[in-house]
Scaffold this motif. Structure first.
Motif, short mmCIF file in Angstrom:
data_model
loop_
_atom_site.label_atom_id
_atom_site.label_comp_id
_atom_site.label_asym_id
_atom_site.label_seq_id
_atom_site.Cartn_x
_atom_site.Cartn_y
_atom_site.Cartn_z
N LEU A 8 0.83 -1.19 0.00
CA LEU A 8 0.00 0.00 0.00
C LEU A 8 0.87 1.26 0.00
CD1 LEU A 8 -2.79 1.28 0.14
CD2 LEU A 8 -2.65 1.13 2.61
N ALA A 9 1.88 1.28 0.82
CA ALA A 9 2.77 2.43 0.89
C ALA A 9 3.50 2.61 -0.43
CB ALA A 9 3.77 2.25 2.03
N GLN A 10 3.91 1.51 -1.04
CA GLN A 10 4.65 1.60 -2.29
C GLN A 10 3.77 2.13 -3.41
OE1 GLN A 10 5.98 -2.15 -3.85
NE2 GLN A 10 7.66 -1.20 -4.97
N THR A 11 2.52 1.68 -3.51
CA THR A 11 1.66 2.11 -4.60
C THR A 11 1.14 3.53 -4.40
OG1 THR A 11 -0.24 1.07 -3.58
CG2 THR A 11 0.93 -0.19 -5.28
N SER A 12 0.99 3.98 -3.15
CA SER A 12 0.49 5.33 -2.96
C SER A 12 1.59 6.37 -2.96
CB SER A 12 -0.31 5.41 -1.65
OG SER A 12 0.55 5.16 -0.57
N ALA A 13 2.85 5.95 -2.81
CA ALA A 13 3.94 6.89 -2.77
C ALA A 13 4.37 7.36 -4.15
CB ALA A 13 5.12 6.28 -2.05
N GLY A 14 4.09 6.62 -5.16
CA GLY A 14 4.49 7.03 -6.50
C GLY A 14 5.01 5.84 -7.26
N THR A 22 2.50 0.86 -10.72
CA THR A 22 2.06 1.97 -9.91
C THR A 22 1.66 3.14 -10.81
OG1 THR A 22 3.62 1.33 -8.21
CG2 THR A 22 2.73 3.54 -8.06
N ALA A 23 0.54 3.78 -10.51
CA ALA A 23 0.09 4.93 -11.28
C ALA A 23 -0.32 6.03 -10.31
CB ALA A 23 -1.09 4.55 -12.16
N VAL A 24 -0.03 7.25 -10.68
CA VAL A 24 -0.43 8.39 -9.88
C VAL A 24 -1.52 9.13 -10.64
CG1 VAL A 24 0.31 10.57 -8.86
CG2 VAL A 24 1.85 8.61 -8.86
N VAL A 25 -2.66 9.29 -10.01
CA VAL A 25 -3.76 10.01 -10.63
C VAL A 25 -3.92 11.33 -9.90
CG1 VAL A 25 -6.22 9.97 -11.14
CG2 VAL A 25 -4.90 7.86 -11.24
N THR A 26 -3.84 12.42 -10.66
CA THR A 26 -4.05 13.72 -10.04
C THR A 26 -5.38 14.27 -10.53
OG1 THR A 26 -2.83 14.78 -11.82
CG2 THR A 26 -1.59 14.25 -9.84
N ASP A 27 -6.10 14.84 -9.61
CA ASP A 27 -7.40 15.40 -9.93
C ASP A 27 -7.19 16.88 -10.28
OD1 ASP A 27 -10.06 15.16 -10.32
OD2 ASP A 27 -10.62 15.24 -8.21
N VAL A 28 -7.30 17.22 -11.55
CA VAL A 28 -7.08 18.58 -12.00
C VAL A 28 -8.43 19.27 -12.16
CG1 VAL A 28 -6.13 20.03 -13.81
CG2 VAL A 28 -5.00 17.88 -13.22
#
Length: 117
Positions: A8-14, A22-28
């Motif tokens: 969990l820490a690895q996937t949420s860290a980046g 791992t993917a980072v989704v930003t809400d723009v």
């Protein structure tokens, strides 16, 4: 359970090392701009009665008698006055209403609008 927390820490860290899962989704949120505002102006002339101008200000701009009288005096003394600031559509409508009303009463009163800076 400790192993689950590590994932969990690895996937949420980046991005992870090289496994690519791992993917980072930003809400723009789109930036919205306020629509431009327009000043509605009354112009002085030598023929329209002061009482008529006061009536127009009360009727189309919702001013009380004292406010309308003050603006009428400003128009008379300075040649013009801002009588309100509105969105484009409302300003356009107010100008048309005033101009139509003045023509129907055979007065040369001029009302215009310009973009507020």
């Amino acid at each position: 359970m400790l192993q689950d927390m590590h994932i969990l820490a690895q996937t949420s860290a980046g991005p992870a090392d090289d496994d690519g899962d791992t993917a980072v989704v930003t809400d723009v949120k789109p930036k919205t701009k306020r629509p431009p505002l327009y000043k509605v102006l009354l112009l002085n002339d030598d023929y329209t009665p002061m009482e008529f101008v006061v009536h127009v200000l009360e009727r189309f701009f919702g001013l009380n008698h004292a406010q309308a009288f003050e603006i009428m005096l400003t128009v008379h003394k300075k040649g013009l006055a801002v009588v309100g600031v509105f969105s484009h559509e409302i300003a356009e409508t107010k100008v048309a209403q005033v101009m139509d009303f003045a023509r129907r009463h055979q007065h040369p009163l001029q009302c215009t609008m310009e973009k507020e800076e």
